[in-house]
Design a protein around this motif. Structure first.
Motif, PDB file in Angstrom:
ATOM      1  N   PHE A  10      17.851 -19.140  29.099  1.00  0.00           N
ATOM      2  CA  PHE A  10      16.750 -18.326  29.597  1.00  0.00           C
ATOM      3  C   PHE A  10      17.211 -16.977  30.137  1.00  0.00           C
ATOM      4  O   PHE A  10      16.428 -16.050  30.236  1.00  0.00           O
ATOM      5  CB  PHE A  10      15.968 -19.090  30.669  1.00  0.00           C
ATOM      6  CG  PHE A  10      15.305 -20.315  30.141  1.00  0.00           C
ATOM      7  CD1 PHE A  10      14.197 -20.227  29.311  1.00  0.00           C
ATOM      8  CD2 PHE A  10      15.796 -21.576  30.433  1.00  0.00           C
ATOM      9  CE1 PHE A  10      13.584 -21.356  28.798  1.00  0.00           C
ATOM     10  CE2 PHE A  10      15.188 -22.706  29.933  1.00  0.00           C
ATOM     11  CZ  PHE A  10      14.083 -22.601  29.110  1.00  0.00           C
ATOM     12  N   ASP A  11      18.503 -16.863  30.474  1.00  0.00           N
ATOM     13  CA  ASP A  11      19.023 -15.602  30.988  1.00  0.00           C
ATOM     14  C   ASP A  11      18.875 -14.498  29.950  1.00  0.00           C
ATOM     15  O   ASP A  11      18.398 -13.406  30.248  1.00  0.00           O
ATOM     16  CB  ASP A  11      20.479 -15.778  31.390  1.00  0.00           C
ATOM     17  CG  ASP A  11      21.056 -14.537  32.027  1.00  0.00           C
ATOM     18  OD1 ASP A  11      20.292 -13.816  32.707  1.00  0.00           O
ATOM     19  OD2 ASP A  11      22.263 -14.276  31.866  1.00  0.00           O
ATOM     20  N   SER A  12      19.271 -14.773  28.732  1.00  0.00           N
ATOM     21  CA  SER A  12      19.155 -13.747  27.693  1.00  0.00           C
ATOM     22  C   SER A  12      17.719 -13.601  27.201  1.00  0.00           C
ATOM     23  O   SER A  12      17.324 -12.541  26.727  1.00  0.00           O
ATOM     24  CB  SER A  12      20.086 -14.085  26.522  1.00  0.00           C
ATOM     25  OG  SER A  12      19.726 -15.316  25.953  1.00  0.00           O
ATOM     26  N   LEU A  13      16.932 -14.652  27.326  1.00  0.00           N
ATOM     27  CA  LEU A  13      15.552 -14.617  26.837  1.00  0.00           C
ATOM     28  C   LEU A  13      14.686 -13.664  27.655  1.00  0.00           C
ATOM     29  O   LEU A  13      13.865 -12.931  27.106  1.00  0.00           O
ATOM     30  CB  LEU A  13      14.947 -16.018  26.854  1.00  0.00           C
ATOM     31  CG  LEU A  13      13.563 -16.169  26.264  1.00  0.00           C
ATOM     32  CD1 LEU A  13      13.623 -15.934  24.757  1.00  0.00           C
ATOM     33  CD2 LEU A  13      13.018 -17.537  26.558  1.00  0.00           C
ATOM     34  N   VAL A  14      14.851 -13.665  28.968  1.00  0.00           N
ATOM     35  CA  VAL A  14      13.993 -12.834  29.814  1.00  0.00           C
ATOM     36  C   VAL A  14      14.359 -11.357  29.745  1.00  0.00           C
ATOM     37  O   VAL A  14      13.630 -10.525  30.270  1.00  0.00           O
ATOM     38  CB  VAL A  14      13.998 -13.312  31.286  1.00  0.00           C
ATOM     39  CG1 VAL A  14      13.457 -14.703  31.400  1.00  0.00           C
ATOM     40  CG2 VAL A  14      15.375 -13.200  31.902  1.00  0.00           C
ATOM     41  N   ARG A  15      15.433 -11.044  29.091  1.00  0.00           N
ATOM     42  CA  ARG A  15      15.845  -9.642  28.948  1.00  0.00           C
ATOM     43  C   ARG A  15      15.421  -9.027  27.614  1.00  0.00           C
ATOM     44  O   ARG A  15      15.802  -7.924  27.301  1.00  0.00           O
ATOM     45  CB  ARG A  15      17.355  -9.538  29.096  1.00  0.00           C
ATOM     46  CG  ARG A  15      17.850  -9.966  30.442  1.00  0.00           C
ATOM     47  CD  ARG A  15      19.358 -10.078  30.445  1.00  0.00           C
ATOM     48  NE  ARG A  15      19.820 -10.697  31.646  1.00  0.00           N
ATOM     49  CZ  ARG A  15      20.347 -10.055  32.666  1.00  0.00           C
ATOM     50  NH1 ARG A  15      20.467  -8.744  32.609  1.00  0.00           N
ATOM     51  NH2 ARG A  15      20.750 -10.696  33.729  1.00  0.00           N
ATOM     52  N   THR A  16      14.625  -9.738  26.861  1.00  0.00           N
ATOM     53  CA  THR A  16      14.228  -9.242  25.543  1.00  0.00           C
ATOM     54  C   THR A  16      12.943  -8.433  25.643  1.00  0.00           C
ATOM     55  O   THR A  16      12.106  -8.674  26.520  1.00  0.00           O
ATOM     56  CB  THR A  16      14.009 -10.415  24.571  1.00  0.00           C
ATOM     57  OG1 THR A  16      12.959 -11.237  25.072  1.00  0.00           O
ATOM     58  CG2 THR A  16      15.272 -11.236  24.381  1.00  0.00           C
ATOM     59  N   PRO A  17      12.761  -7.480  24.748  1.00  0.00           N
ATOM     60  CA  PRO A  17      11.502  -6.730  24.724  1.00  0.00           C
ATOM     61  C   PRO A  17      10.289  -7.621  24.435  1.00  0.00           C
ATOM     62  O   PRO A  17       9.201  -7.361  24.933  1.00  0.00           O
ATOM     63  CB  PRO A  17      11.700  -5.711  23.596  1.00  0.00           C
ATOM     64  CG  PRO A  17      13.167  -5.595  23.427  1.00  0.00           C
ATOM     65  CD  PRO A  17      13.751  -6.927  23.805  1.00  0.00           C
ATOM     66  N   ALA A  18      10.484  -8.666  23.655  1.00  0.00           N
ATOM     67  CA  ALA A  18       9.371  -9.568  23.350  1.00  0.00           C
ATOM     68  C   ALA A  18       8.859 -10.237  24.626  1.00  0.00           C
ATOM     69  O   ALA A  18       7.648 -10.351  24.826  1.00  0.00           O
ATOM     70  CB  ALA A  18       9.812 -10.629  22.339  1.00  0.00           C
ATOM     71  N   PHE A  19       9.766 -10.676  25.484  1.00  0.00           N
ATOM     72  CA  PHE A  19       9.369 -11.318  26.735  1.00  0.00           C
ATOM     73  C   PHE A  19       8.609 -10.343  27.631  1.00  0.00           C
ATOM     74  O   PHE A  19       7.574 -10.692  28.215  1.00  0.00           O
ATOM     75  CB  PHE A  19      10.593 -11.874  27.469  1.00  0.00           C
ATOM     76  CG  PHE A  19      10.254 -12.633  28.715  1.00  0.00           C
ATOM     77  CD1 PHE A  19       9.812 -13.941  28.642  1.00  0.00           C
ATOM     78  CD2 PHE A  19      10.361 -12.037  29.961  1.00  0.00           C
ATOM     79  CE1 PHE A  19       9.485 -14.651  29.788  1.00  0.00           C
ATOM     80  CE2 PHE A  19      10.041 -12.740  31.111  1.00  0.00           C
ATOM     81  CZ  PHE A  19       9.602 -14.044  31.023  1.00  0.00           C
ATOM     82  N   LEU A  20       9.098  -9.121  27.724  1.00  0.00           N
ATOM     83  CA  LEU A  20       8.417  -8.109  28.546  1.00  0.00           C
ATOM     84  C   LEU A  20       7.034  -7.780  27.984  1.00  0.00           C
ATOM     85  O   LEU A  20       6.076  -7.617  28.737  1.00  0.00           O
ATOM     86  CB  LEU A  20       9.266  -6.849  28.643  1.00  0.00           C
ATOM     87  CG  LEU A  20      10.585  -7.004  29.393  1.00  0.00           C
ATOM     88  CD1 LEU A  20      11.393  -5.717  29.315  1.00  0.00           C
ATOM     89  CD2 LEU A  20      10.340  -7.405  30.839  1.00  0.00           C
TER      90      LEU A  20
END
Length: 179
Positions: A10-20
């Motif tokens: 989840f660390d790398s997932l929340v840093r993606t443009p898709a998540f934002l």
């Protein structure tokens, strides 16, 4: 000084443009649902929807199934042609329904503390699980060229578990409030 990060995947997932982007879509849906709920009158369908949702915690199995259904929708969206658009719509719809429920309750003069405990606290788990699940589906489509969740089965299952836990928390809060 070391930064503390969210565990593993989840660390790398929340840093993606898709998540934002999905977070922004959730906030847009929540804003629309909040404004719609504040202007709902006694004969509105929004009031009937909220009354239906307020009875839901009394039926534990249905509450858990509804919470898990929100996490099944991203998998269905992955099968559609415009998956990213559908994922955005799912997240916006979740924000709309959550904010509508709370706003109609506030507009009808219900106890704000009850609304925060019964809807707000469980939503912390369920909304974050939905956002993570949608971002996983979105990212899997971008990296593999097709939607394949083989690499993130365990994190997705964790999200489904969090959604079910949020429904059980909602049931527990409603039961404690009624004592």
């Amino acid at each position: 000084m070391n930064k503390q990060h969210i565990l593993g995947f989840f660390d790398s997932l929340v840093r993606t443009p898709a998540f934002l982007f999905l977070c922004a879509m959730f906030l847009c849906g929540a804003l629309a649902g909040g404004l719609t709920g504040l202007h709902a009158s006694a004969g509105d369908s929004a009031v009937e929807l909220t009354a239906m949702l307020s009875v839901l915690p009394e039926q534990t199995l249905k509450s858990v199934l509804c919470a898990v259904l929100w996490l099944v929708l991203p998998l269905i969206c992955a099968l559609l042609r415009m998956a990213s658009l559908c994922l955005s719509a799912v997240v916006a719809a979740r924000g709309f329904v959550l904010a509508l429920t709370v706003a109609v309750g506030i507009g009808q003069g219900e106890d704000v503390l009850l609304l925060l405990c019964a809807a707000g606290l469980p939503a912390i788990l369920s909304v974050s699980a939905l956002l993570a699940a949608c971002a996983m589906v979105w990212q899997s489509g971008e990296t593999a060229g097709r939607y394949s969740l083989h690499a993130c089965r365990l994190p997705y299952a964790l999200c489904v578990g969090l959604a079910a836990l949020s429904a059980l928390l909602r049931v527990a809060m409603a039961a404690l409030w009624n004592l």
